[in-house]
Design an enzyme around this catalytic site. Structure first.
Site, short mmCIF file in Angstrom:
data_model
loop_
_atom_site.label_atom_id
_atom_site.label_comp_id
_atom_site.label_asym_id
_atom_site.label_seq_id
_atom_site.Cartn_x
_atom_site.Cartn_y
_atom_site.Cartn_z
N GLY A 45 -1.76 4.10 -6.45
CA GLY A 45 -0.56 3.26 -6.46
C GLY A 45 -0.95 1.83 -6.75
O GLY A 45 -2.09 1.42 -6.47
N GLN A 50 -0.20 -7.24 -6.88
CA GLN A 50 -1.65 -6.99 -6.96
C GLN A 50 -2.24 -7.35 -8.32
O GLN A 50 -3.46 -7.41 -8.45
CB GLN A 50 -1.95 -5.51 -6.66
CG GLN A 50 -1.64 -5.12 -5.22
CD GLN A 50 -2.01 -3.68 -4.97
OE1 GLN A 50 -1.25 -2.78 -5.29
NE2 GLN A 50 -3.20 -3.45 -4.44
N CYS A 96 -6.73 0.15 0.08
CA CYS A 96 -5.94 -0.66 -0.84
C CYS A 96 -6.87 -1.29 -1.88
O CYS A 96 -7.93 -1.80 -1.52
CB CYS A 96 -5.22 -1.75 -0.05
SG CYS A 96 -4.19 -2.81 -1.06
N LEU A 97 -6.47 -1.27 -3.14
CA LEU A 97 -7.31 -1.83 -4.21
C LEU A 97 -7.55 -3.33 -4.01
O LEU A 97 -8.57 -3.85 -4.47
CB LEU A 97 -6.69 -1.58 -5.58
CG LEU A 97 -6.61 -0.11 -6.02
CD1 LEU A 97 -5.86 0.00 -7.35
CD2 LEU A 97 -7.99 0.52 -6.15
N HIS A 138 3.41 2.29 1.39
CA HIS A 138 2.30 1.33 1.22
C HIS A 138 2.62 0.36 0.07
O HIS A 138 2.46 -0.86 0.22
CB HIS A 138 1.00 2.10 0.95
CG HIS A 138 -0.18 1.22 0.70
ND1 HIS A 138 -1.23 1.11 1.59
CD2 HIS A 138 -0.50 0.40 -0.34
CE1 HIS A 138 -2.12 0.26 1.11
NE2 HIS A 138 -1.70 -0.18 -0.07
N GLU A 139 3.09 0.90 -1.06
CA GLU A 139 3.38 0.05 -2.22
C GLU A 139 4.61 -0.83 -1.97
O GLU A 139 4.65 -1.99 -2.38
CB GLU A 139 3.57 0.89 -3.49
CG GLU A 139 2.36 1.73 -3.89
CD GLU A 139 1.06 0.94 -3.92
OE1 GLU A 139 1.07 -0.26 -4.26
OE2 GLU A 139 0.02 1.54 -3.58
N HIS A 142 3.78 -3.90 -0.24
CA HIS A 142 3.22 -4.94 -1.10
C HIS A 142 4.30 -5.86 -1.65
O HIS A 142 4.11 -7.08 -1.71
CB HIS A 142 2.46 -4.33 -2.29
CG HIS A 142 1.04 -3.99 -1.99
ND1 HIS A 142 0.11 -4.92 -1.62
CD2 HIS A 142 0.38 -2.80 -2.03
CE1 HIS A 142 -1.07 -4.33 -1.45
NE2 HIS A 142 -0.94 -3.04 -1.68
#
Ligand code: NI
Length: 183
Positions: A45, A50, A96-97, A138-139, A142
């Site tokens: 995701g 991000q 998380c990236l 989660h996304e 963000h």
């Protein structure tokens, strides 16, 4: 085009996001770039903040996840609104990236109802559960300026404090392109 992923500590990850008004070639290119960037970093995701854009947009591809419903789930969420979260609460280890090398358990509801536009600006209201719901939550966080590390147990968070600081100073080895604060 592969874009750099903004690291923990970057202000854009906490910035209020704006709705996307119109479909455009630029938006379609941005979505393609986000998929390319996500695949390059082996993510499932990716949200617009991000990659440095304070927009209400995220993508996901859970097609490699076993038993995900719907099968082969891959979607673009434009201007999403979670309308309800329900069902049992369950714990799952998230990563998380933007926060490389850190994983921690987060408790979230198992099911949700969300309204969004897909990449063709077609409106949907759907319910999801299990891993699909988990990635969406989660996304979605963000685009609300929330990171999964905000949702972990306080003791665990204080244990991670130094490692989070290191990430914000760029002191981390990552296999993909990142943009650290003040660099
Ligand atoms: Ni994330």
């Amino acid at each position: 085009m592969i874009l750099p992923i903004y690291a923990f500590g970057q202000p854009v990850l906490r910035k209020p996001t704006e709705e996307i008004e119109d479909n455009s070639d630029e938006l379609q290119q941005l979505i393609d770039d986000m998929f390319e960037t996500m695949y390059e970093s082996n993510g499932i995701g990716l949200a617009a903040p991000q990659i440095g854009k304070a927009l209400r947009l995220f993508i996901l591809d859970g097609s490699e996840i076993e038993n995900i419903k719907p099968e082969g789930f891959k979607e673009v969420f434009i201007n999403p609104q979670i309308e309800d979260e329900f069902g049992i609460k369950w714990e799952f280890e998230e990563g998380c990236l933007s926060i490389p090398d850190i994983r921690a358990n987060v408790i979230r509801h198992a099911e949700l109802k969300i309204n969004y536009l897909d990449r063709d600006f077609k409106e949907h209201t759907k319910t999801f559960d299990g891993m699909a719901a988990r990635i969406i939550q989660h996304e979605y966080d963000h685009i609300e300026g929330i990171l999964f590390t905000d949702r972990i147990a306080p003791l665990k968070r204080s244990m991670l404090k130094r490692r989070l600081e290191s990430i914000s100073k760029g002191r981390v080895n990552v296999g993909y392109k990142m943009k650290f604060p003040n660099r």
